[in-house]
Design an enzyme around this catalytic site. Structure first.
Site, PDB file in Angstrom:
ATOM      1  N   ALA A  97    -112.902 105.248 -27.410  1.00 13.71           N
ATOM      2  CA  ALA A  97    -113.993 104.828 -26.527  1.00 13.71           C
ATOM      3  C   ALA A  97    -113.611 103.546 -25.801  1.00 13.71           C
ATOM      4  O   ALA A  97    -112.869 102.723 -26.340  1.00 13.71           O
ATOM      5  CB  ALA A  97    -115.258 104.594 -27.334  1.00 13.71           C
ATOM      6  N   ASP A  98    -114.100 103.381 -24.575  1.00 17.05           N
ATOM      7  CA  ASP A  98    -114.006 102.066 -23.949  1.00 17.05           C
ATOM      8  C   ASP A  98    -115.366 101.370 -24.141  1.00 17.05           C
ATOM      9  O   ASP A  98    -116.284 101.951 -24.713  1.00 17.05           O
ATOM     10  CB  ASP A  98    -113.583 102.158 -22.469  1.00 17.05           C
ATOM     11  CG  ASP A  98    -114.594 102.882 -21.588  1.00 17.05           C
ATOM     12  OD1 ASP A  98    -115.763 103.004 -21.982  1.00 17.05           O
ATOM     13  OD2 ASP A  98    -114.198 103.327 -20.496  1.00 17.05           O
TER      14      ASP A  98
END
Lengths: 77, 245
Positions: A35-36
């Site tokens: 995930a960012d």
């Protein structure tokens, strides 16, 4: 596994397009699941809607792993 | 081209000359519009003129609670906010050495901080929809500066830096954030200038005339369209060549 964990896992799998077996309790959204930072914001939004709860910004920052999310939501309900 | 059928747009400062033209242009392209502003009378008048697909959403942008509530009210009225146009603005001109804290703070609050609040308020829906358009109305003086407008120029330059930062963050979600920087536009504000002042201004404008609110609205319509999906973090200067940036 609890109902909450199942529902959280479903959201994570769908949102981050990861294999279900990678979503373990200690799995970090950013370090392990790809995930960012914006994904984590969206995950929190999705949790809020799924469970009808409000997750304030300071609490959201403490939700780093799948286990953190399940624990927070279980306590919030 | 530039068909906004099925889209919803929230426009602040819709009671003013430029805001009214923007609302009219987006509505004309098929959008459902939410008209926001402080003065209900002109908003109702514009709504009556436009006919259907219009909602009047009065809001005082110097009231933080009212600003934070506005995106929710817009979603209740229109179902979503696909397009946000932060157009509202005030001036409290004064020479820098005479400018009061209050004059500084009120201009920053209404022009810049309310833009921040409204952007924040509409982002959740846009992120979910994987589509959104934010257009912030800046000003040529944000880029060039202007004597007597230290507060206004700071707020308008701030909008550009804020737009670019937000544009970075949300580009991957199909949301664009751009600014339009008008030069001198014929509105009630510029009507007050006397002929001498007008002549002095026109001297600085290569096209030799003031712009019309419709010319600003056309720029906003473009940036709000599906066709402008690859344009983000940009500032579109609409100023007759007054400052070529």
């Amino acid at each position: 596994m609890s109902d909450i964990a199942d529902r959280v896992k479903k959201i994570v799998v769908e949102h981050l397009s990861v294999e279900e077996d990678k979503v373990v309790e200690s799995a970090s959204f950013i370090d392990d699941l790809g995930a960012d930072s914006l994904d984590t914001v969206e995950l929190v939004m999705a949790f809020e809607e799924e469970f009808g709860i409000e997750i304030p910004d300071d609490a959201a920052e403490t939700i780093q792993t799948f286990g953190d999310a399940v624990k927070f939501i279980s306590e919030a309900q | 081209m530039f068909d906004l059928t099925g889209k919803t747009a929230l426009i602040t400062g819709a009671s003013g000359g430029i805001g009214g033209a923007i609302a009219t242009a987006l509505h004309g392209a098929g959008a459902t519009v939410g008209l926001s502003g402080t003065r209900t009378g002109p908003l109702e008048a514009l709504a009556a003129e436009l006919g259907d697909r219009v909602h009047v959403l009065p809001c005082n942008l110097s009231d933080a609670e009212a600003v934070n509530a506005l995106p929710k009210q817009a979603v209740e009225a229109m179902g979503s906010v696909d397009i946000l146009v932060n157009n509202a603005g005030i001036t409290r001109d004064n020479l820098f050495m005479r400018m009061s804290e209050e004059e500084w703070a009120s201009v920053l609050e209404v022009n810049l901080t309310s833009t921040f609040r409204l952007c924040k308020g509409v982002l959740r829906g846009m992120m979910k929809a994987r589509w959104g358009r934010i257009v912030n109305i800046s000003s040529v003086v944000g880029a060039t500066g202007n004597p007597g407008q230290g507060n206004y120029a700071a707020a308008k330059a701030g909008m550009i830096g804020m737009s670019k930062s937000l544009a970075y963050e949300v580009a991957s979600r199909g949301i664009t954030v751009n600014a339009v920087a008008p030069g001198f536009i014929e509105t009630a504000m510029t009507d007050k200038l006397n002929d001498e002042q007008k002549a002095a201004i026109l001297n600085q404008i290569p096209s030799g005339r003031m712009g019309s609110p419709e010319e600003i609205a056309a720029a906003v319509l473009y940036l709000s369209s599906a066709e402008a999906g690859y344009v983000t973090g940009a500032t579109l200067h609409v100023n007759g060549g007054m400052a070529m940036l």
